[in-house]
Design a protein around this motif. Sequence first.
Motif, PDB file in Angstrom:
ATOM      1  N   GLN A 169     -15.253   3.836  -1.817  1.00  0.00           N
ATOM      2  CA  GLN A 169     -14.429   2.641  -2.004  1.00  0.00           C
ATOM      3  C   GLN A 169     -13.144   2.963  -2.756  1.00  0.00           C
ATOM      4  O   GLN A 169     -12.100   2.341  -2.500  1.00  0.00           O
ATOM      5  CB  GLN A 169     -15.220   1.548  -2.721  1.00  0.00           C
ATOM      6  N   ARG A 172     -10.665   4.029  -0.176  1.00  0.00           N
ATOM      7  CA  ARG A 172     -10.077   2.897   0.538  1.00  0.00           C
ATOM      8  C   ARG A 172      -9.043   2.175  -0.332  1.00  0.00           C
ATOM      9  O   ARG A 172      -7.950   1.819   0.128  1.00  0.00           O
ATOM     10  CB  ARG A 172     -11.184   1.929   0.955  1.00  0.00           C
ATOM     11  N   ALA A 173      -9.406   1.953  -1.594  1.00  0.00           N
ATOM     12  CA  ALA A 173      -8.496   1.245  -2.491  1.00  0.00           C
ATOM     13  C   ALA A 173      -7.205   2.026  -2.698  1.00  0.00           C
ATOM     14  O   ALA A 173      -6.103   1.455  -2.684  1.00  0.00           O
ATOM     15  CB  ALA A 173      -9.184   0.991  -3.833  1.00  0.00           C
ATOM     16  N   GLU A 177      -3.385   1.019  -1.886  1.00  0.00           N
ATOM     17  CA  GLU A 177      -2.475   0.992  -3.036  1.00  0.00           C
ATOM     18  C   GLU A 177      -1.247   1.874  -2.831  1.00  0.00           C
ATOM     19  O   GLU A 177      -0.133   1.511  -3.222  1.00  0.00           O
ATOM     20  CB  GLU A 177      -3.234   1.440  -4.290  1.00  0.00           C
TER      21      GLU A 177
END
Length: 256
Positions: A169, A172-173, A177
């Motif tokens: 995760q 993905r973040a 970003e």
Amino acid sequence: MDLGLAGKTVLLSGAASGIGRACALAFAREGARLALLDVDADAGAVLQRELAKVPGAGASRFYRTDVSDEADVRRAVESTAAAFGGIDAVVGCAGISGPIGTGLEDVAVAEFRRVMDVNVTGQFLLARHSAPFLRASEAGAMVLLASDSSFVAAPGMVPYNASKGAVLQLTRALSVELAGDGIRVNCVCPSVVDTPMARADLGESSESLRSRDFPVQGPEQVANHVLYLASPASAPVNGTSLVSDFGYLARSSFPA
């Protein structure tokens, strides 16, 4: 295929052993310049001597680094950028397994925190401090090492499973970003790899591990995936997880 890595500067954590070491050798063969981060200075020195013998390899620097220590990470990243004039790719291979085969109530809080500190906070710190330099690159890329344990769990591995799910995760973040800055972030999720850590966890030699009744991949195979995702050849690929597990994740466990 020309991966376009010759002359690029790659910062690599967990470089002295296992998948990290295989990645270092693979990047060297592509002509990349390498910043090698690891807590094991002796193994790092051995690796540097080995890299010096690789035909066409770029220069390399070793920085003894505990990736869970922000001051260490900042120092290594800034030293790399100063030595090579920037950073083009970052690869986060540093990781620990923590207690394996240990039931939930027997896992100490300190053990859980240490796994999260190295496996998750370490990746965050690499991203945080390398982002300004990757932003200045024409093709900034970051590749994190996750695991098939990012998707599935086995008993006795709560800290490790939790940490690798977090890395997935986090990938993905970070991809969301940093997309506006032209920085790609992807992760590789291998199943069992023949590394010193895996052999120690399973109490196996390399020969016995590879003769088990489940497929085992070599660190060099994982390094091939990392090279591709770190290279300009994968420019359209962002925010993805490359699962390298011989197809096991795709199989249903339903008894039919």
